[in-house]
Design a protein around this motif. Structure first.
Motif, PDB file in Angstrom:
ATOM      1  N   ALA A  41       0.838  -1.200   0.000  1.00 53.01           N
ATOM      2  CA  ALA A  41       0.000   0.000   0.000  1.00 53.01           C
ATOM      3  C   ALA A  41       0.874   1.251   0.000  1.00 53.01           C
ATOM      4  CB  ALA A  41      -0.909   0.008   1.222  1.00 53.01           C
ATOM      5  N   VAL A  98      -7.830   1.788   1.148  1.00 57.44           N
ATOM      6  CA  VAL A  98      -7.238   0.467   1.337  1.00 57.44           C
ATOM      7  C   VAL A  98      -7.900  -0.224   2.523  1.00 57.44           C
ATOM      8  CG1 VAL A  98      -5.342   1.423   2.744  1.00 57.44           C
ATOM      9  CG2 VAL A  98      -5.077  -0.823   1.672  1.00 57.44           C
ATOM     10  N   GLN A 130      -7.859  -0.578  -2.698  1.00 58.51           N
ATOM     11  CA  GLN A 130      -7.168  -1.860  -2.546  1.00 58.51           C
ATOM     12  C   GLN A 130      -7.790  -2.682  -1.416  1.00 58.51           C
ATOM     13  OE1 GLN A 130      -3.146   0.018  -1.954  1.00 58.51           O
ATOM     14  NE2 GLN A 130      -2.512  -1.746  -3.171  1.00 58.51           N
TER      15      GLN A 130
END
Length: 326
Positions: free
Chosen positions: A139, A215, A237
């Motif tokens: 990330a 994320v 994500q």
């Protein structure tokens, strides 16, 4: 020495506290007087005879456990004398033997413990910490990031909250029950909510306003993961490193094509790169802790109560990293 032995696969009660022979270090090995042994959820699956990322024991009885911290008290041939008396932590790899007063491992697996860490914290970093460092590789985190972290009061979750917050991101922490929610708040989460409350996704949306999550760090799976993915914005994500909510033994991760990415095992090692990627991640975790940026949470049990530790872990009755202390 005293150790926990498993004579037959099955429930936690099959873990027995016994006296057994001291292990002897071979060439290139050290013997550690164990002060803390890490307990992993995977240990509970291996105890029942399940196959997992680590191979199940083939020979019984066995001494479970793969993470230890303590003091080097004996050296095998060809090991430098400077290791004697050092405070160290080591992940034993696929070899068991950690739930004991003494453990043997290759000197190449050993790390000296920073002065600001106790043994229980060190053993948390050598296993759980390296996993957290492996996960965050995937990330790009900064002030514009919004990270959702389920199981935020667990061993990995605690470290993820700290790391992501230090990166300047907004942290939304999910935890089960008021006590764990409170721990996530104290740990630095910008918002902590109880995922047992069906209305929790609405609370997160209200907090974020016109923002969306960028994320999700998912070690839980199941309905929680589904709701988390629903909070992601475009190009968000979903990083999957476990699925305890669907059962560590028989479940499957919740994955969405084009959104989800599994980041455990060889994928994590490949991302870390170098000749010794797992050791690299261990060193990163210890360095973050030595600098004061990571402080692992631990829940301690006496070594003799390993069965109780397993039961608590299986029923989500723990916070932080579960550690056995001889």
């Amino acid at each position: 020495m005293h150790a926990i032995r498993l004579h037959a696969f099955g429930p936690a009660e099959n873990l027995t506290y016994e006296q057994t022979e001291d292990p002897v270090p071979g060439p290139g090995q050290v013997r550690i007087a164990v002060r803390a042994a890490g307990v992993h959820l995977l240990d509970t699956a291996l105890r029942e005879g399940q196959q997992g990322p680590a191979p199940r024991p083939t020979a019984l009885p066995t001494v479970p456990g793969r993470e230890v911290a303590g003091v080097v008290e004996s050296l095998g041939d060809s090991v430098a004398g400077l290791w004697l008396g050092k405070r160290v932590a080591a992940h034993l790899g696929f070899a068991p033997g950690g739930y004991a007063e003494l453990a043997v491992t290759e000197v190449d697996r050993v790390h000296e413990i920073p002065d600001n860490l106790d043994f229980a914290q060190a053993v948390a970093l050598i296993g759980t910490g390296r996993t957290a460092m492996g996960i965050v590789q995937f990330a790009e985190l900064g002030p514009d990031s919004v990270a959702v972290i389920p199981a935020a009061a667990g061993g990995i979750g605690t470290l993820l909250v700290q790391y992501v917050k230090n990166a300047g991101a907004t942290v939304v922490a999910l935890a089960g029950g008021p006590h764990k929610v409170g721990l996530a708040e104290k740990n630095g989460a910008d918002l902590a909510v109880d995922y047992k409350d069906p209305s929790w996704p609405g609370k997160v949306r209200a907090f974020l306003g016109d923002r969306t999550a960028t994320v999700v760090f998912d070690g839980v799976g199941g309905d929680v993961a589904r709701a988390c993915v629903g909070l992601l914005g475009r190009n968000g994500q979903h990083l999957v490193f476990g699925w305890s909510g669907e059962g560590v033994k028989d479940g499957q991760p919740y994955l969405v094509e084009g959104v989800s990415e599994q980041v455990l095992g060889p994928v994590m090692a490949k991302k870390a790169g170098g000749p010794h990627p797992i050791r690299t991640l261990e060193l990163r975790a210890l360095a973050e802790a030595a600098a004061g940026r990571l402080t692992p949470a631990v829940q301690r049990f006496p070594l003799a109560e390993a069965a109780a530790a397993h039961r608590a872990l299986e029923t989500r009755g723990t916070t932080g990293k579960v550690v056995l202390e001889p």
